[in-house]
Design an enzyme around this catalytic site. Structure first.
Site, mmCIF file in Angstrom:
data_model
loop_
_atom_site.group_PDB
_atom_site.id
_atom_site.type_symbol
_atom_site.label_atom_id
_atom_site.label_comp_id
_atom_site.label_asym_id
_atom_site.label_seq_id
_atom_site.Cartn_x
_atom_site.Cartn_y
_atom_site.Cartn_z
ATOM 1 N N HIS A 65 -1.398 23.293 37.392
ATOM 2 C CA HIS A 65 -1.592 24.263 36.312
ATOM 3 C C HIS A 65 -3.068 24.294 35.895
ATOM 4 C CE1 HIS A 65 2.646 24.461 36.132
ATOM 5 N NE2 HIS A 65 2.898 23.768 35.045
ATOM 6 N N CYS A 83 4.628 19.656 30.974
ATOM 7 C CA CYS A 83 3.471 19.495 31.868
ATOM 8 C C CYS A 83 2.209 20.154 31.317
ATOM 9 C CB CYS A 83 3.796 20.050 33.250
ATOM 10 S SG CYS A 83 4.701 21.597 33.232
HETATM 11 P P1 NAP Z 1 14.287 20.668 40.409
HETATM 12 O O1 NAP Z 1 13.331 20.619 41.541
HETATM 13 O O2 NAP Z 1 15.101 21.884 40.230
HETATM 14 O O3 NAP Z 1 15.261 19.384 40.539
HETATM 15 C C1 NAP Z 1 16.374 19.210 39.706
HETATM 16 C C2 NAP Z 1 17.015 17.852 39.975
HETATM 17 O O4 NAP Z 1 18.075 17.673 39.042
HETATM 18 C C3 NAP Z 1 17.650 17.734 41.371
HETATM 19 O O5 NAP Z 1 17.515 16.408 41.832
HETATM 20 C C4 NAP Z 1 19.117 18.050 41.087
HETATM 21 O O6 NAP Z 1 20.002 17.481 42.020
HETATM 22 C C5 NAP Z 1 19.269 17.345 39.758
HETATM 23 N N1 NAP Z 1 20.452 17.809 39.039
HETATM 24 C C6 NAP Z 1 20.775 19.077 38.703
HETATM 25 N N2 NAP Z 1 21.973 19.097 38.071
HETATM 26 C C7 NAP Z 1 22.410 17.825 38.020
HETATM 27 C C8 NAP Z 1 23.570 17.188 37.506
HETATM 28 N N3 NAP Z 1 24.528 17.867 36.906
HETATM 29 N N4 NAP Z 1 23.670 15.842 37.624
HETATM 30 C C9 NAP Z 1 22.711 15.116 38.242
HETATM 31 N N5 NAP Z 1 21.573 15.658 38.749
HETATM 32 C C10 NAP Z 1 21.429 16.988 38.628
HETATM 33 O O7 NAP Z 1 13.559 20.483 39.015
HETATM 34 P P2 NAP Z 1 12.196 19.683 38.687
HETATM 35 O O8 NAP Z 1 11.055 20.596 38.715
HETATM 36 O O9 NAP Z 1 12.178 18.450 39.513
HETATM 37 O O10 NAP Z 1 12.400 19.338 37.138
HETATM 38 C C11 NAP Z 1 13.177 18.260 36.671
HETATM 39 C C12 NAP Z 1 12.937 18.060 35.188
HETATM 40 O O11 NAP Z 1 11.561 17.761 34.953
HETATM 41 C C13 NAP Z 1 13.245 19.276 34.321
HETATM 42 O O12 NAP Z 1 13.736 18.848 33.063
HETATM 43 C C14 NAP Z 1 11.897 19.932 34.148
HETATM 44 O O13 NAP Z 1 11.823 20.720 32.989
HETATM 45 C C15 NAP Z 1 11.023 18.700 34.032
HETATM 46 N N6 NAP Z 1 9.615 18.919 34.351
HETATM 47 C C16 NAP Z 1 9.255 19.537 35.506
HETATM 48 C C17 NAP Z 1 7.911 19.711 35.784
HETATM 49 C C18 NAP Z 1 7.427 20.390 37.035
HETATM 50 O O14 NAP Z 1 6.193 20.583 37.141
HETATM 51 N N7 NAP Z 1 8.274 20.745 37.977
HETATM 52 C C19 NAP Z 1 6.955 19.237 34.896
HETATM 53 C C20 NAP Z 1 7.360 18.608 33.719
HETATM 54 C C21 NAP Z 1 8.690 18.449 33.477
HETATM 55 P P3 NAP Z 1 20.553 18.312 43.302
HETATM 56 O O15 NAP Z 1 19.477 18.229 44.332
HETATM 57 O O16 NAP Z 1 21.776 17.540 43.675
HETATM 58 O O17 NAP Z 1 20.801 19.709 42.837
#
Ligand code: NAP
Length: 347
Positions: free
Chosen positions: A257, A130
């Site tokens: 950010h 991001c």
């Molecule tokens: P998050 O809110 O913690 O959500 C994680 C998601 O992954 C949830 O839907 C979770 O499902 C799922 N998950 C976890 N373990 C799993 C498994 N074994 N099998 C299938 N699904 C699984 O995280 P997020 O912020 O959305 O980030 C997601 C990705 O995007 C990460 O790689 C992060 O680095 C990237 N990212 C995030 C941002 C940001 O600003 N947040 C920006 C750029 C990139 P449950 O609900 O069932 O646990």
């Protein structure tokens, strides 16, 4: 409506939920959607485009039913394991995790900057970090015109960048402080409030704090977030030897950010021309009028897909230097909207 089937992996998370919101807004010609998450979310209900869906648990056979595209938003371990399986079954993966970003066979795409790289994909396309996405949107036109010599990043990153557990840590910190304030007539700001909650994500409280620590520390003293910004900037700008350094900091802001970016160019520039270049470049909103107190803040960028740029001024400490303040919605432009933009280009 084309016969396109899309999977969203991690559909219950912060990025996944925002992907669904962006898809609802864009109304792409997709005929079928399937939403996956972990076992924890099995059969959880999601209302999307007026219809109720049950979340499926991601497993090795999930892609057997045949998908055209999948947007992965479930972290690096899940992408590492499942993205190659999906790609092997002719499902083109757009991956939000860091796992494949530096792989030579995987294009790292910000559509405003390098969409021409998309055609090189071999089944997996990466969404950059991001903090990198919002930086390269203004840096690309500047590099094309003035040739960047060196970049110094200092970031002020919101808790949403750490997913929903990061948001919970800040909310709990606020409630904890409110309780403390109720019990103490005069608040001694030099006295720390007692922390009556368990941290879910960060190594230290984030409320009323700044943590110069995003992702893990590496042997050289940098954090992995800093390394990602450095390497991904070089890859996206196709400048493998560009001098880049970064200090990335988590701040108690819910979303969006902010980045102070210091740039040194090879060529001289006229500040007025440079501002015009940024104003007319894709994906940028210029908010730059210091005389009237106009500059971008996180509140401006919240819920938006553009990158906001302001506080543009010369850095007189070097020959051809510039300072910029760059703000964007990390969950939208930094992840969900960028991924959906890539999908739009593919469709
Ligand atoms: P998050 O809110 O913690 O959500 C994680 C998601 O992954 C949830 O839907 C979770 O499902 C799922 N998950 C976890 N373990 C799993 C498994 N074994 N099998 C299938 N699904 C699984 O995280 P997020 O912020 O959305 O980030 C997601 C990705 O995007 C990460 O790689 C992060 O680095 C990237 N990212 C995030 C941002 C940001 O600003 N947040 C920006 C750029 C990139 P449950 O609900 O069932 O646990």
């Amino acid at each position: 409506m084309k016969n396109i089937k899309l999977a969203v992996v991690g559909a219950t998370g912060l990025v996944g939920q925002t992907v669904l919101k962006v898809l609802e807004e864009k109304k792409l010609p997709i005929s079928e959607y399937v939403f996956f998450a972990s076992h924890r979310s099995l059969n959880k209900k999601i209302t999307f485009l007026g219809k109720e869906y049950l979340v499926k648990e991601l497993c090795y056979s999930s892609f057997d039913e045949g998908f055209n595209y999948a947007i992965f938003c479930a972290g690096a371990e899940v992408s590492k394991k499942f993205a190659p399986i999906a790609a092997a079954k002719n499902c083109v993966v757009i991956d939000n995790s860091s796992y494949f970003r530096m792989d030579d066979d995987v294009p790292l795409i910000v559509p405003e900057v390098n969409s021409e790289e998309l055609k090189k994909h071999k089944g997996i396309i990466s969404n950059p970090n991001c903090s990198t996405i919002q930086a390269v949107v203004p840096l690309k036109p500047l590099d094309d015109k003035y040739s960047i010599k060196r970049v110094v990043y200092s970031t002020y990153q919101a808790v949403s960048g750490a997913g929903y557990k990061g948001v919970i840590d800040l909310k709990n910190g606020i409630s904890n402080f409110e309780n403390f304030a109720k019990e103490n007539d005069s608040i001694d700001l030099l006295k720390n409030t007692k922390q009556n909650y368990e941290l879910q994500k960060f190594p230290s409280p984030i409320f009323s704090n700044c943590l110069p620590h995003i992702d893990v520390f590496l042997e050289n003293g940098y954090t992995k977030e800093e390394e990602k910004m450095i390497n991904e900037t070089r890859k996206i700008l196709k400048r493998p030897n560009l001098k880049v350094t970064a200090t990335t900091v988590r701040v108690p802001v819910f979303n969006c950010h902010s980045e102070a970016i210091n740039v040194e160019f090879e060529k001289d520039f006229d500040l007025h021309d440079l501002k015009e270049l940024l104003r007319t470049s894709p994906g940028i909103i210029l908010k730059d009028d210091f005389e009237n107190g106009i500059y971008p803040t996180t509140i401006d960028a919240n819920g938006q897909d553009k990158v906001f740029v302001g506080r543009i001024r010369k850095d007189y400490s070097v020959q051809f230097g510039l300072n910029l303040w760059v703000v964007a919605d990390n969950v939208r432009k930094g992840a969900a909207s960028n991924a959906v933009q890539i999908l739009e280009e593919l469709i």
